[in-house]
Design an enzyme around this catalytic site. Structure first.
Site, PDB file in Angstrom:
ATOM      1  N   ASN A   8      40.290  63.203  49.053  1.00  0.00           N
ATOM      2  CA  ASN A   8      41.532  62.571  48.598  1.00  0.00           C
ATOM      3  C   ASN A   8      42.685  63.385  49.172  1.00  0.00           C
ATOM      4  OD1 ASN A   8      43.702  61.515  47.247  1.00  0.00           O
ATOM      5  ND2 ASN A   8      43.069  62.228  45.207  1.00  0.00           N
ATOM      6  N   LYS A  10      45.734  62.756  49.167  1.00  0.00           N
ATOM      7  CA  LYS A  10      46.969  62.607  48.389  1.00  0.00           C
ATOM      8  C   LYS A  10      48.161  62.355  49.334  1.00  0.00           C
ATOM      9  CE  LYS A  10      44.823  65.213  44.738  1.00  0.00           C
ATOM     10  NZ  LYS A  10      44.919  66.082  43.573  1.00  0.00           N
ATOM     11  N   HIS A  96      43.316  57.377  39.375  1.00  0.00           N
ATOM     12  CA  HIS A  96      43.443  58.831  39.497  1.00  0.00           C
ATOM     13  C   HIS A  96      44.398  59.356  38.420  1.00  0.00           C
ATOM     14  CE1 HIS A  96      44.410  62.792  41.040  1.00  0.00           C
ATOM     15  NE2 HIS A  96      43.283  62.716  41.724  1.00  0.00           N
ATOM     16  N   GLU A  98      46.674  61.436  38.478  1.00  0.00           N
ATOM     17  CA  GLU A  98      48.079  61.550  38.883  1.00  0.00           C
ATOM     18  C   GLU A  98      48.788  60.207  38.758  1.00  0.00           C
ATOM     19  OE1 GLU A  98      47.358  63.509  42.635  1.00  0.00           O
ATOM     20  OE2 GLU A  98      46.714  65.306  41.541  1.00  0.00           O
ATOM     21  N   GLU A 164      36.987  63.798  36.736  1.00  0.00           N
ATOM     22  CA  GLU A 164      37.932  64.826  37.161  1.00  0.00           C
ATOM     23  C   GLU A 164      38.703  65.339  35.950  1.00  0.00           C
ATOM     24  OE1 GLU A 164      39.021  64.355  41.590  1.00  0.00           O
ATOM     25  OE2 GLU A 164      40.305  62.985  40.471  1.00  0.00           O
ATOM     26  N   GLY A 170      43.719  70.770  41.251  1.00  0.00           N
ATOM     27  CA  GLY A 170      44.734  71.542  41.959  1.00  0.00           C
ATOM     28  C   GLY A 170      45.069  72.878  41.316  1.00  0.00           C
ATOM     29  N   SER A 208      39.310  70.999  41.874  1.00  0.00           N
ATOM     30  CA  SER A 208      39.132  72.313  42.514  1.00  0.00           C
ATOM     31  C   SER A 208      37.731  72.498  43.098  1.00  0.00           C
ATOM     32  CB  SER A 208      39.469  73.442  41.541  1.00  0.00           C
ATOM     33  OG  SER A 208      40.845  73.366  41.168  1.00  0.00           O
TER      34      SER A 208
HETATM   35  P1  PGA Z   1      41.741  69.136  43.949  1.00  0.00           P
HETATM   36  O1  PGA Z   1      42.030  67.586  43.635  1.00  0.00           O
HETATM   37  O2  PGA Z   1      40.413  69.194  44.649  1.00  0.00           O
HETATM   38  O3  PGA Z   1      42.874  69.579  44.797  1.00  0.00           O
HETATM   39  O4  PGA Z   1      41.685  69.836  42.618  1.00  0.00           O
HETATM   40  C1  PGA Z   1      40.992  66.700  43.304  1.00  0.00           C
HETATM   41  C2  PGA Z   1      41.539  65.333  43.049  1.00  0.00           C
HETATM   42  O5  PGA Z   1      42.621  65.194  42.459  1.00  0.00           O
HETATM   43  O6  PGA Z   1      40.913  64.332  43.428  1.00  0.00           O
END
Ligand code: PGA
Length: 247
Positions: A8, A10, A96, A98, A164, A170, A208
């Site tokens: 992803n 982003k 997601h 976010e 997740e 992140g 992460s």
């Molecule tokens: P990250 O994000 O690996 O940077 O923690 C994962 C995600 O949001 O899909």
């Protein structure tokens, strides 16, 4: 089952960056039959066409990061699932955290997006996961069960679920392998109750994930792959994660 390793990206990358990253990964892929994993790249919408061109013939699938639930209409700024399919996408991330956080997406809206994706011939990657407050309150399992029940279509075509934990995204923090196992077992039970193919639905872990923890995460029962954010922006790192899936 071959693990799904999804990147992803982003809101990262200009055209040259996206094409270079996709080309580097495509050059490493030995072809679909001996590939270490089912690799999916989810770049920002502006890069999808370039990335699809760059991975042509490699067996890598490309996906969107979101789609609208309607096929067309007065929805300024949105992208329909059929438009992603029209570009050549095979997948789309929906729900997601976010987007749930920034756009207030509900499980019902995520379910509609997932159904639209299926209708367009895309495999939705449906994201679920608890916040830190919910985990601290002992509600993680209940939240994930509720989100799967509300957001995963009970019928239609193939789906992928991604667990997740919001607090792991992140942040460099990951749950213990016991915690991952607990949630994935609960997710599997919920999916089996919901869908005839519930025991086959890949359940990815995300938050992460990186080369250093990929093998441990992939060894947890019912972890069928990884949804990778930050670590998917580096070809060597992402390729190392893909190879952890082959081991
Ligand atoms: P990250 O994000 O690996 O940077 O923690 C994962 C995600 O949001 O899909």
């Amino acid at each position: 089952m071959t693990a799904v390793i999804a990147g992803n990206w982003k809101m990262n990358g200009l055209r040259a960056d996206g094409a270079a990253l996709a080309k580097a990964l495509a050059a490493k892929m030995p072809g679909a039959s001996s590939a270490p994993c089912r690799m999916v790249l989810c770049p920002p919408a502006t890069l999808i066409a370039d990335v699809i061109a760059a991975v042509d013939g490699s067996g890598i699938s490309v996906g969107g990061q979101d789609c609208h639930s309607e096929e067309k209409g007065a929805y300024t700024g949105n992208i329909a699932a059929v438009m992603l399919r029209d570009l050549g996408c095979g997948h789309v991330i929906v729900g997601h955290s976010e987007r749930r956080r920034d756009f207030g997406e509900t499980d019902a809206e995520v379910a509609d997006k997932a159904a639209a994706a299926q209708a367009a011939g895309l495999v939705p990657i449906i994201c679920v996961g608890e916040t830190l407050e919910e985990r601290d309150a002992g509600e993680a399992v209940a939240v994930v069960e509720r989100q799967i029940g509300g957001a995963v279509p009970p019928a239609g075509g193939e789906v992928i679920v991604a667990y997740e934990p919001v607090w792991a995204i992140g942040t460099g923090r990951t749950p213990t392998m016991e915690d991952v196992a607990e949630i994935h077992a609960a997710a599997r039970r919920t999916l089996s109750g919901l869908r005839g193919d519930g025991d086959q639905v890949p359940i990815l872990y995300g938050g992460s994930a990186k080369a250093a923890n990929a093998a441990d995460l992939l060894a947890v029962p019912d972890v069928g792959g990884l949804l990778v954010g930050g670590a998917s922006l580096d070809a060597e790192e992402f390729w190392a994660i893909a190879n952890a899936a082959a081991a």
